[in-house]
Design a protein around this motif. Structure first.
Motif, PDB file in Angstrom:
ATOM      1  N   ILE A 167       0.698  -1.410  -0.080  1.00  0.00           N
ATOM      2  CA  ILE A 167       0.127   0.115  -0.035  1.00  0.00           C
ATOM      3  C   ILE A 167       0.842   1.079  -0.083  1.00  0.00           C
ATOM      4  CG2 ILE A 167      -1.896   1.412   1.220  1.00  0.00           C
ATOM      5  CD1 ILE A 167      -2.985  -1.302   2.301  1.00  0.00           C
ATOM      6  N   ARG A 168       1.918   1.330   0.903  1.00  0.00           N
ATOM      7  CA  ARG A 168       2.927   2.524   1.094  1.00  0.00           C
ATOM      8  C   ARG A 168       3.409   1.805  -0.583  1.00  0.00           C
ATOM      9  NH1 ARG A 168       5.282   4.257   6.640  1.00  0.00           N
ATOM     10  NH2 ARG A 168       5.708   6.070   4.557  1.00  0.00           N
ATOM     11  N   TYR A 169       3.990   1.568  -0.943  1.00  0.00           N
ATOM     12  CA  TYR A 169       4.465   1.570  -1.910  1.00  0.00           C
ATOM     13  C   TYR A 169       3.300   2.061  -3.452  1.00  0.00           C
ATOM     14  CZ  TYR A 169       7.382   0.736  -7.044  1.00  0.00           C
ATOM     15  OH  TYR A 169       7.685   0.281  -8.117  1.00  0.00           O
ATOM     16  N   ALA A 170       2.326   1.636  -3.165  1.00  0.00           N
ATOM     17  CA  ALA A 170       1.778   2.395  -4.443  1.00  0.00           C
ATOM     18  C   ALA A 170       1.530   4.335  -4.297  1.00  0.00           C
ATOM     19  CB  ALA A 170       0.464   1.970  -4.393  1.00  0.00           C
ATOM     20  N   PHE A 171       1.179   4.221  -3.400  1.00  0.00           N
ATOM     21  CA  PHE A 171       0.920   5.778  -2.569  1.00  0.00           C
ATOM     22  C   PHE A 171       2.416   6.743  -2.878  1.00  0.00           C
ATOM     23  CE2 PHE A 171      -1.922   4.980   1.053  1.00  0.00           C
ATOM     24  CZ  PHE A 171      -3.564   5.061   0.005  1.00  0.00           C
ATOM     25  N   GLU A 172       3.203   5.881  -2.577  1.00  0.00           N
ATOM     26  CA  GLU A 172       4.876   6.783  -3.403  1.00  0.00           C
ATOM     27  C   GLU A 172       4.990   6.815  -4.706  1.00  0.00           C
ATOM     28  OE1 GLU A 172       7.885   4.077  -0.404  1.00  0.00           O
ATOM     29  OE2 GLU A 172       6.846   5.450   1.129  1.00  0.00           O
ATOM     30  N   ASN A 173       4.402   5.752  -4.987  1.00  0.00           N
ATOM     31  CA  ASN A 173       4.402   5.729  -7.063  1.00  0.00           C
ATOM     32  C   ASN A 173       3.989   6.164  -7.810  1.00  0.00           C
ATOM     33  OD1 ASN A 173       7.016   3.797  -7.095  1.00  0.00           O
ATOM     34  ND2 ASN A 173       6.537   3.682  -5.675  1.00  0.00           N
ATOM     35  N   GLY A 174       2.304   7.083  -7.352  1.00  0.00           N
ATOM     36  CA  GLY A 174       2.045   7.744  -8.226  1.00  0.00           C
ATOM     37  C   GLY A 174       0.048   6.489  -8.537  1.00  0.00           C
ATOM     38  N   TYR A 175      -0.227   5.703  -7.619  1.00  0.00           N
ATOM     39  CA  TYR A 175      -0.628   4.941  -8.241  1.00  0.00           C
ATOM     40  C   TYR A 175      -1.784   4.278  -6.755  1.00  0.00           C
ATOM     41  CZ  TYR A 175       1.236   0.401  -7.942  1.00  0.00           C
ATOM     42  OH  TYR A 175       1.662  -0.640  -6.958  1.00  0.00           O
ATOM     43  N   GLN A 176      -3.014   4.003  -6.970  1.00  0.00           N
ATOM     44  CA  GLN A 176      -4.093   3.887  -5.359  1.00  0.00           C
ATOM     45  C   GLN A 176      -4.147   2.299  -5.876  1.00  0.00           C
ATOM     46  OE1 GLN A 176      -5.744   5.816  -3.259  1.00  0.00           O
ATOM     47  NE2 GLN A 176      -4.654   7.591  -4.581  1.00  0.00           N
TER      48      GLN A 176
END
Length: 355
Positions: A167-176
């Motif tokens: 989840i954190r990776y997604a937020f940090e890389n611009g997608y939900q």
């Protein structure tokens, strides 16, 4: 027509949008390495379309989206609880009958109704992220056998889209996180639990030196390395000596290897793998001998030639047939210059090259 299942041998990089980078790469390797002696475990892929169908049938899109939107993206104080709730929704979801039959039929027919033990590996599908070849975000499972265990493990892989790290990776890389999908690779288990396993790097990862191949090795299943739980044996191989087809130059560092990940007993319905203390004799013994080091190093040269960039590969040795298998590959970024390893490289050169 919906495609829920694909064979690895029918898959290539053009299928990344359906099978994710990891699974597509295995399919590509099977084709590229067909004429070599490098072995890859047999298996099949459950596509992202199957995951999306599962979400649709269980009406999960809205509740998953609501959970993700409710996460505090400043402090992440509620991340653990929201991630747990999201995974629970998926694991408790109903697997539709047509998807069940597609998965079960692939398992039965591909393996000739032998019901082998399999590894079940997540392969995230994130089309809008250029480098989706990330490791450690999602879960994999080992030593699973039979229909029920297989189907439940597939749902666990689906649910691992919502680990805290993912989840954190997604937020940090611009997608939900709920915009991603999950493909799952099913491969026959290599009996590394009674053999050994590890990772290799075509260039030394500390500073990307092209003259060094870096190998790590442990007894048992390689997940212990992936989770950084134990210190493996480490080997630095000098490529010029390897290419000369004479004695290979190796720097060895004996790891503690204090624990080993093995298969659980057949009648253990709760655990598929167990961690045991490694016998002292094996802790004090190098996992790889010179012939095995050369074997894996030549794999590194082959992968380097194929990809023309630094690559990491996972390998395992079957303790029954004593064969080595390539499990997966991925590119990696080299880090800043490492003075300690540079010293080892200088020493290696001085030991090998004539005055």
């Amino acid at each position: 027509m919906k495609t829920y299942i694909k064979k690895f041998c029918e898959t290539s990089l053009v299928d990344i949008g359906q099978v994710g980078y990891k699974n597509a790469e295995i399919g590509k390797l099977i084709t590229l390495l067909k004429s070599t002696e490098i072995l890859i475990p047999n298996g099949f892929i459950i596509t992202a379309e199957a995951y999306q169908y599962f979400v649709k049938v269980n009406f999960l899109a809205t509740p998953l989206k609501q959970l993700i939107e409710s996460i505090d993206k400043v402090t992440y104080d509620n991340l653990s609880e929201k991630a747990r709730q999201a995974r629970k929704l998926i694991v408790e979801g109903h697997m539709p009958n047509d998807l069940v039959m597609a998965i079960v039929d692939a398992y039965d027919y591909l393996f000739d109704f032998t019901a082998p033990k399999v590894a079940i590996r997540s392969s995230i599908v994130v089309p809008q992220v250029a480098n989706a070849a990330v490791s450690g975000l999602n879960d994999s499972y080992f030593n699973r056998k039979g229909h029920s265990s297989l189907l439940y493990s597939v749902k666990e892989c689906f649910a691992s889209l919502f680990t805290e790290r993912a989840i954190r990776y997604a937020f940090e890389n611009g997608y939900q996180p709920d915009e991603a999908a999950m493909s799952v690779g099913i491969q026959e288990m290599v009996r590394a639990d009674i053999g050994c396993s590890g990772v290799g790097f075509t260039h030394f990862p500390g500073h990307g030196n092209e003259d060094i191949i870096f190998l790590k090795a442990i007894w048992g299943l390689g997940d212990m390395i992936n989770r950084y739980k134990i210190k493996p044996d480490e080997y630095l191989v000098f490529k010029p000596s390897l290419r000369m087809r004479q004695g290979i130059l190796v720097e060895r560092d004996l790891g503690s290897k204090c624990q080993t990940l093995i298969f659980a007993d057949e009648d253990d319905e709760i655990h598929q793998t167990l961690v045991k203390d490694t016998p002292l004799e094996l802790q004090e013994t190098y996992v790889l001998g010179d012939i095995e080091i050369r074997h894996l190093s030549e794999w590194a040269l082959t992968l380097e030639q194929l990809y023309q960039k630094p690559m990491c590969f996972e390998w395992a040795k079957d303790g029954k047939n004593h064969q080595f298998y390539l499990l997966q590959v991925s590119p990696y970024q080299v880090s800043a210059y490492n003075q300690q390893i540079a010293g080892a490289l200088v020493h290696a050169r001085q030991s090998f090259l004539p005055d």
